[in-house]
Design an enzyme around this catalytic site. Structure first.
Site, short mmCIF file in Angstrom:
data_model
loop_
_atom_site.label_atom_id
_atom_site.label_comp_id
_atom_site.label_asym_id
_atom_site.label_seq_id
_atom_site.Cartn_x
_atom_site.Cartn_y
_atom_site.Cartn_z
N SER A 97 6.44 0.12 10.30
CA SER A 97 4.88 0.01 9.72
C SER A 97 4.77 1.51 9.23
O SER A 97 5.28 2.41 9.85
CB SER A 97 4.07 0.17 11.02
OG SER A 97 2.69 0.45 10.59
N GLY B 190 5.45 -9.63 4.29
CA GLY B 190 6.11 -9.46 5.55
C GLY B 190 5.46 -10.24 6.75
O GLY B 190 4.20 -10.26 6.92
N MET C 241 0.83 -1.19 0.11
CA MET C 241 0.05 0.10 0.07
C MET C 241 0.93 1.31 -0.04
O MET C 241 0.40 2.18 0.37
CB MET C 241 -0.84 -0.08 1.24
CG MET C 241 -1.77 -1.26 1.07
SD MET C 241 -3.28 -1.02 1.99
CE MET C 241 -2.48 -0.75 3.70
N ARG D 237 2.16 3.13 9.45
CA ARG D 237 1.47 3.60 10.28
C ARG D 237 2.01 4.28 11.59
O ARG D 237 1.67 5.24 12.33
CB ARG D 237 0.28 2.84 11.01
CG ARG D 237 -0.66 2.38 9.95
CD ARG D 237 -1.96 1.63 10.55
NE ARG D 237 -2.97 1.65 9.69
CZ ARG D 237 -3.34 0.64 8.84
NH1 ARG D 237 -2.62 -0.45 8.99
NH2 ARG D 237 -4.39 0.74 8.17
N HIS E 251 9.25 -3.00 3.64
CA HIS E 251 9.15 -3.29 2.10
C HIS E 251 10.25 -3.53 1.33
O HIS E 251 10.37 -4.46 0.41
CB HIS E 251 8.31 -1.84 1.66
CG HIS E 251 7.03 -1.74 2.39
ND1 HIS E 251 6.91 -0.71 3.11
CD2 HIS E 251 5.99 -2.28 2.17
CE1 HIS E 251 5.74 -0.68 3.46
NE2 HIS E 251 5.03 -1.52 2.97
N LYS F 171 5.18 -9.36 9.82
CA LYS F 171 4.52 -8.56 10.85
C LYS F 171 2.94 -8.80 10.81
O LYS F 171 2.32 -8.87 11.58
CB LYS F 171 4.83 -7.03 10.71
CG LYS F 171 4.19 -6.10 11.93
CD LYS F 171 4.61 -4.73 11.55
CE LYS F 171 3.90 -4.01 10.45
NZ LYS F 171 2.53 -3.95 10.74
N ASP F 172 2.53 -8.82 9.47
CA ASP F 172 1.03 -9.23 9.33
C ASP F 172 1.01 -10.82 9.17
O ASP F 172 0.57 -11.28 7.94
CB ASP F 172 0.71 -8.61 7.81
CG ASP F 172 0.76 -7.22 7.93
OD1 ASP F 172 0.07 -6.54 8.73
OD2 ASP F 172 1.47 -6.77 7.30
O1 PAF Z 1 0.03 -5.63 3.58
C1 PAF Z 1 -0.62 -4.82 2.76
O2 PAF Z 1 0.32 -4.01 2.78
C2 PAF Z 1 -1.88 -5.06 2.30
O3 PAF Z 1 -2.68 -5.67 3.21
C3 PAF Z 1 -1.77 -5.83 0.80
C4 PAF Z 1 -1.10 -7.11 1.09
C5 PAF Z 1 -0.75 -5.02 0.00
C6 PAF Z 1 -3.03 -5.71 0.46
O4 PAF Z 1 -3.76 -4.48 0.15
#
Ligand code: PAF
Length: 280
Positions: A185, A147, A30, A187, A37, A149-150
């Site tokens: 993050s 990643g 995103m 955020r 990233h 983290k998620d």
């Molecule tokens: O992890 C993210 O940034 C989002 O959930 C993703 C996988 C790009 C889907 O919008």
């Protein structure tokens, strides 16, 4: 590096690579890139012939009242960073390109999306799965990178790929942290200076929990109370959850034996932050 805005242009750009049997590595994002990233992009650069990154703030995965409108967007900087790590293509579709008028089809899953963040963000994972499925269909990568983290998102995507027969290898990378331990993050920019400092207690609480378990503690509730005690040091915060769960099913465990995930979600001011560690 090329920046592409439409599905048609992406197909044209990828056609020679597809024809020549090149391996396409894909990182859905995103935007608002940080080192987390970039670590995914660097790994894709090592392992694939073509590195494709998507940047799309997906409205479908935000509920009303969440941060869709203020989610950080910084395309110029993102392009510069992606270029610096050798990305070949950036796909930046508009909302209308991704969700054309009349869009009615969604991807959903039983069980995993109802756990952890799913209890606090209704519809979130349906939005994630729908956009990731669409991006997979559009980009048709050989490998896709996510990643840890998620962690919950990675499990759900892996399940989706099996269930929907996508021929895509899902690879996960460890959480990248700031020097003081805070998980990177997009955020984190919502945090004021004091909140940013206090937010280090999130990872500290998880490290403490892992140490308790390593030292032989087997009661989840005792570990969770200690995590809660440490998180109380974060002024103005509200815990969404602290859970110790099975790494495959995300079911809470009462007695800790074998592999578990210790996962936390907490609201600090305007930021909702998540983090996790595995005890093994
Ligand atoms: O992890 C993210 O940034 C989002 O959930 C993703 C996988 C790009 C889907 O919008």
């Amino acid at each position: 590096m090329r920046i592409i805005e439409t599905i048609h242009d992406l197909n044209v750009a990828l056609a020679p690579a597809r024809r020549d049997g090149k391996r396409i590595g894909f990182i859905p994002t995103m935007g608002a890139f940080h080192d987390g990233h970039l670590a995914l992009m660097r790994r894709a650069r090592k392992e694939c012939d073509i590195v494709l990154v998507s940047i799309f703030v997906n409205p479908l995965q935000f509920s009303a009242g969440e941060d869709y409108d203020r989610y950080p967007r910084n395309l110029t900087n993102d392009n510069r960073l992606a270029d610096s790590v050798g990305v070949d293509l950036i796909f930046v579709p508009s909302v209308a390109e991704m969700y054309a008028k009349g869009f009615r089809t969604f991807v959903d899953q039983d069980e995993l999306p109802t756990k952890l963040c799913g209890e606090h963000r209704p519809g979130h994972f349906r939005g994630v799965m729908t956009v990731v499925a669409k991006l997979f269909s559009i980009c048709r990568p050989h490998v896709a990178y996510f990643g840890l983290k998620d962690y919950q998102q990675t499990l759900i995507v892996k399940r989706m790929v099996v269930d929907l027969n996508y021929d895509i290898d899902i690879r996960t990378c460890p959480t990248v942290r700031e020097e003081d331990g805070l998980a990177m993050s997009s955020r984190n920019v919502y945090l004021g200076p004091k909140q940013r400092k206090d937010a280090t207690y999130i990872y500290k609480s998880l490290v403490y929990a892992r140490k308790m378990i390593d030292d032989g503690e087997t009661s989840s509730s005792r570990v969770i109370s200690e995590v809660r005690r440490i998180l109380r040091k974060i002024k103005g915060s509200r815990v969404d959850y602290i859970q110790i769960v099975n790494q495959d099913t995300l079911e809470p465990v009462r007695e800790i034996k074998g592999k578990t995930l210790i996962a936390v979600a907490i609201r600090v001011g305007k930021a909702r932050l998540i983090d996790n560690v595995m005890n093994q």
